[in-house]
Write a protein that holds these residues in place. Structure first.
Motif, short mmCIF file in Angstrom:
data_model
loop_
_atom_site.label_atom_id
_atom_site.label_comp_id
_atom_site.label_asym_id
_atom_site.label_seq_id
_atom_site.Cartn_x
_atom_site.Cartn_y
_atom_site.Cartn_z
N CYS A 247 9.59 14.41 24.60
CA CYS A 247 8.53 15.09 25.34
C CYS A 247 9.06 15.78 26.60
O CYS A 247 8.51 16.78 27.03
CB CYS A 247 7.42 14.12 25.68
SG CYS A 247 6.47 13.58 24.22
N GLY B 165 12.48 18.14 24.59
CA GLY B 165 12.36 18.81 23.30
C GLY B 165 13.56 18.52 22.41
O GLY B 165 14.18 17.47 22.53
N TYR C 200 5.52 17.93 19.08
CA TYR C 200 5.33 17.95 20.53
C TYR C 200 3.83 18.06 20.86
O TYR C 200 3.31 17.30 21.69
CB TYR C 200 6.10 19.12 21.12
CG TYR C 200 5.89 19.35 22.60
CD1 TYR C 200 6.56 18.60 23.54
CD2 TYR C 200 5.04 20.35 23.04
CE1 TYR C 200 6.39 18.82 24.90
CE2 TYR C 200 4.85 20.59 24.38
CZ TYR C 200 5.53 19.82 25.31
OH TYR C 200 5.35 20.04 26.65
N CYS D 63 2.90 14.43 22.54
CA CYS D 63 3.14 14.41 23.99
C CYS D 63 1.88 14.45 24.86
O CYS D 63 1.83 13.74 25.87
CB CYS D 63 4.12 15.50 24.37
SG CYS D 63 5.71 15.28 23.51
#
Length: 114
Positions: A36, A39, A87, A91
């Protein structure tokens, strides 16, 4: 008829548990903190097409060498697309974003390089 009802019930219950958790990340050896914040690993993929900005909000930016920023830039590949979807799924669930407080190396080295 009973078999059909059982099958529909089974499919609905399977769909309800289909939301996977952070331990199902494809990248960074399933480490949600590192994934997070950074990447995809830049050492393994130096020309990635997106980078995280504020993980808990889901904010990210497109790299300047990729489409659509650069008209004739690099196309997004499967890793770029899958990692961005992960993501955006994982996240923002953090609500806030903490900093690395470990003492060994950095977050990409603890407890092993990943």
């Amino acid at each position: 008829m009973k078999n059909w009802i059982f099958l529909v019930g089974f499919l609905i219950s399977t769909a309800a548990v289909a939301d996977v958790g952070p331990d199902d990340l494809t990248y960074r050896k399933s480490d949600p903190f590192l994934f997070c914040h950074e990447g995809q690993d830049v050492k393994l993929k130096p020309l990635r097409c997106w980078s995280p900005i504020a993980p808990y909000t889901g904010a990210w930016m497109t790299s300047p060498w990729c489409k659509p920023v650069m008209t004739y830039g690099k196309d997004w590949d499967q890793d770029d697309t899958i990692s961005l979807k992960e993501y955006l799924r994982v996240c923002p669930k953090a609500i806030t974003s903490g900093e690395w407080t470990g003492t060994f190396g950095g977050e990409s080295l603890s407890p092993m390089q990943h």
